[in-house]
Design a protein around this motif. Sequence first.
Motif, PDB file in Angstrom:
ATOM      1  N   UNK A 128      -0.530  19.984  -0.344  1.00 13.71           N
ATOM      2  CA  UNK A 128      -0.331  18.528  -0.099  1.00 13.71           C
ATOM      3  C   UNK A 128       0.202  17.921  -1.528  1.00 13.71           C
ATOM      4  N   UNK A 129       1.000  16.878  -1.586  1.00 14.89           N
ATOM      5  CA  UNK A 129       1.498  16.349  -2.498  1.00 14.89           C
ATOM      6  C   UNK A 129       0.949  14.722  -2.594  1.00 14.89           C
ATOM      7  N   UNK A 130       1.095  14.032  -3.853  1.00 16.22           N
ATOM      8  CA  UNK A 130       0.320  13.028  -3.828  1.00 16.22           C
ATOM      9  C   UNK A 130       1.462  11.887  -4.223  1.00 16.22           C
ATOM     10  N   UNK A 131       1.677  10.867  -3.336  1.00 18.98           N
ATOM     11  CA  UNK A 131       2.424   9.742  -3.413  1.00 18.98           C
ATOM     12  C   UNK A 131       1.539   8.742  -4.388  1.00 18.98           C
ATOM     13  N   UNK A 132       2.596   7.993  -5.443  1.00 24.61           N
ATOM     14  CA  UNK A 132       1.748   6.929  -6.380  1.00 24.61           C
ATOM     15  C   UNK A 132       2.620   5.744  -6.263  1.00 24.61           C
ATOM     16  N   UNK A 133       1.939   4.697  -5.986  1.00 23.51           N
ATOM     17  CA  UNK A 133       2.417   3.421  -5.890  1.00 23.51           C
ATOM     18  C   UNK A 133       1.561   2.539  -6.761  1.00 23.51           C
ATOM     19  N   UNK A 134       2.493   1.588  -7.394  1.00 27.85           N
ATOM     20  CA  UNK A 134       1.830   0.521  -8.068  1.00 27.85           C
ATOM     21  C   UNK A 134       2.347  -0.898  -7.618  1.00 27.85           C
ATOM     22  N   UNK A 135       1.675  -2.017  -7.884  1.00 33.37           N
ATOM     23  CA  UNK A 135       1.937  -3.435  -7.333  1.00 33.37           C
ATOM     24  C   UNK A 135       0.770  -4.600  -7.923  1.00 33.37           C
TER      25      UNK A 135
ATOM     26  N   UNK B 267       3.852  -2.935  -2.424  1.00 33.65           N
ATOM     27  CA  UNK B 267       3.519  -1.947  -3.424  1.00 33.65           C
ATOM     28  C   UNK B 267       4.975  -1.298  -3.873  1.00 33.65           C
ATOM     29  N   UNK B 268       5.264  -0.900  -4.863  1.00 24.59           N
ATOM     30  CA  UNK B 268       6.298  -0.133  -5.463  1.00 24.59           C
ATOM     31  C   UNK B 268       6.120   1.409  -5.612  1.00 24.59           C
ATOM     32  N   UNK B 269       6.922   2.155  -5.038  1.00 19.37           N
ATOM     33  CA  UNK B 269       6.572   3.856  -5.256  1.00 19.37           C
ATOM     34  C   UNK B 269       7.053   4.007  -6.556  1.00 19.37           C
TER      35      UNK B 269
ATOM     36  N   UNK C 241       9.214  -3.366 -10.589  1.00 19.07           N
ATOM     37  CA  UNK C 241       7.867  -3.782 -10.488  1.00 19.07           C
ATOM     38  C   UNK C 241       7.479  -4.839 -11.685  1.00 19.07           C
ATOM     39  N   UNK C 242       7.106  -5.872 -11.288  1.00 21.60           N
ATOM     40  CA  UNK C 242       6.773  -6.908 -12.124  1.00 21.60           C
ATOM     41  C   UNK C 242       5.354  -7.282 -11.960  1.00 21.60           C
ATOM     42  N   UNK C 243       4.480  -7.638 -12.916  1.00 18.70           N
ATOM     43  CA  UNK C 243       2.946  -8.021 -12.698  1.00 18.70           C
ATOM     44  C   UNK C 243       2.849  -9.412 -13.523  1.00 18.70           C
TER      45      UNK C 243
ATOM     46  N   UNK D 220      -2.257   2.762  -6.304  1.00 21.55           N
ATOM     47  CA  UNK D 220      -2.620   3.424  -5.063  1.00 21.55           C
ATOM     48  C   UNK D 220      -2.075   5.027  -5.295  1.00 21.55           C
ATOM     49  N   UNK D 221      -2.908   5.845  -4.493  1.00 21.88           N
ATOM     50  CA  UNK D 221      -2.494   7.307  -4.519  1.00 21.88           C
ATOM     51  C   UNK D 221      -2.591   7.693  -3.170  1.00 21.88           C
ATOM     52  N   UNK D 222      -1.826   8.476  -2.567  1.00 23.67           N
ATOM     53  CA  UNK D 222      -1.974   8.895  -1.050  1.00 23.67           C
ATOM     54  C   UNK D 222      -1.542  10.360  -0.972  1.00 23.67           C
ATOM     55  N   UNK D 223      -2.291  11.200  -0.137  1.00 25.90           N
ATOM     56  CA  UNK D 223      -2.193  12.314   0.142  1.00 25.90           C
ATOM     57  C   UNK D 223      -1.135  12.450   1.154  1.00 25.90           C
ATOM     58  N   UNK D 224      -0.312  13.511   0.813  1.00 30.23           N
ATOM     59  CA  UNK D 224       0.732  13.908   2.131  1.00 30.23           C
ATOM     60  C   UNK D 224       0.791  15.344   2.255  1.00 30.23           C
ATOM     61  N   UNK D 225       0.511  15.920   3.516  1.00 24.43           N
ATOM     62  CA  UNK D 225       0.514  17.115   3.720  1.00 24.43           C
ATOM     63  C   UNK D 225       1.996  17.646   3.727  1.00 24.43           C
ATOM     64  N   UNK D 226       2.071  18.809   3.507  1.00 26.46           N
ATOM     65  CA  UNK D 226       3.266  19.583   3.201  1.00 26.46           C
ATOM     66  C   UNK D 226       3.541  20.508   4.495  1.00 26.46           C
TER      67      UNK D 226
END
Length: 179
Positions: A101-108, A117-119, A145-147, A155-161
């Motif tokens: 898997x890889x890990x997608x990281x988003x922030x918001x 959320x912004x990737x 991305x503005x706060x 936020x992290x999400x697992x994505x299967x390869x």
Amino acid sequence: MTAHDGRDGHLFRRTHPLILCLAAMAAAIGPTPVEAAGRVSPTAATAATDAPAPVPEPGADDAAVATTDAPGRILVSVPAKPPTRLAFRLKPLTVVPGESFIVDVSIGEPDAAPSGLHRAGTVAFVDPPETGRARSFLINVPKDAHFRGSRAEVTIALVGLDTPLHGSRVEIADPRLIP
């Protein structure tokens, strides 16, 4: 470079003044959060950097853990200057054999809709992930991305390869926004 000091055959090493200056500066600054986290409790490591401790999302016991069914979320303090980088550690809690898997990281903003959320990026373990072994990552914060507040949600999400994911779990720890 070595020289004889004239006492009982002892040698001493001359050290360049710049090296001494850098060593004194490093000692005055103290350990980095990653160094400190390995030696003291996360609370003490955070106190040493004068940054508030990351606060998990209210009401969620495993807020910092991403599973194959749900993303992991954690709150992080926003510095006074606009952040350009996000530093964090990922620790596999469960690695199912055969799953990659890889890990997608988003922030918001906290409590933002998924569309808010912004990737920030996608990260992967270079070597096969080992259960319990944390690894550090540093990625860019998206320019758009503005706060508005003092907290942001990572936020992290697992994505299967190659295959669907069935049971792998990864924890995000020590997130820090860097100006």
